[in-house]
Design a protein around this motif. Structure first.
Motif: not given
Length: 218
Positions: A52, A44, A40-42, A37-38
């Motif tokens: 994710t 986005a 994919t969030q970065a 998740p870290k």
């Protein structure tokens, strides 16, 4: 298929991220997948679509619509087991054009055996080079010097059936067709009398920007 057909990129380490961003810069839509998740969030907002998910889970791939894609790149890093399993699932889904990153010759052989159509080694094939191949009509691409490249591609329709000596190719596009390979035959040097046909493979040389422009002609 369309020149900028959407591409699935699985694994967003340094190589996968570089590849995904370069594809987007070149106008290709990308579905990027990573289980962290870290990561994919970065990314986005920088990628067309990002998810994710565990790419070793067939159901997860189906839910993301991966079977609808023509091309997929397995850019998974040092987790060789995940790389092999993901590639095998893509082959099972009958993805037409599977590219997979390998970390060793043995790993590359396994990926080829289980269904990868192309195996790349990031120490030699960096994301930018592979993006040239994945997103367009180029069959191979080699940067010879800082601003000079050789490209293997197919003939644009405007040059099919026209003798190269009368094509004004070098004057118009600044490139030279070095060699031609008709279907089922070997490469031969191109001459002024050479006429290209649909299905031929050609080797083109010239300045990087000019051979890229030529390879994008319909």
């Amino acid at each position: 298929m369309a020149e900028h057909n959407p591409v699935v990129v699985i694994g967003l380490g340094r190589f996968g991220t570089s590849l995904a961003l370069e594809l987007i810069r070149r106008g290709t839509e990308v579905l990027a997948i990573d289980h962290r998740p870290k990561i994919t969030q970065a990314l986005a907002g920088q990628v067309t679509q990002i998810a994710t998910a565990d790419a070793t889970d067939m159901e997860a791939l189906r839910q993301l619509g991966v079977p609808d894609f023509y091309r997929a790149v397995v850019a998974v890093g040092s987790d060789i087991e995940a790389s092999i399993l993901t590639t095998s699932l893509l082959a099972e889904l009958e993805i037409n054009d599977i590219w997979a990153k390998a970390v060793s010759t043995q790993h590359g052989r396994i990926l080829s055996r289980i269904g990868a159509h192309h195996v790349v080694f990031p120490e030699h094939d960096m994301g930018e080079r592979v993006a040239h191949l994945v997103s367009g009509r180029m069959l191979d691409y080699m940067q010879v010097d800082a601003n000079f490249a050789l490209v293997k591609t197919t003939p644009p329709k405007e040059y099919v059936g026209v003798p190269l000596g009368r094509s004004n190719l070098r004057r118009k596009y600044g490139v030279t067709i070095v060699a031609v390979k008709p279907p089922g035959e070997e490469f031969t040097y191109a001459t002024a009398d050479t006429e290209l046909s649909y299905g031929d493979v050609i080797i083109v040389s010239g300045r990087t920007t000019e051979v890229e422009r030529f390879a994008e002609l319909p």
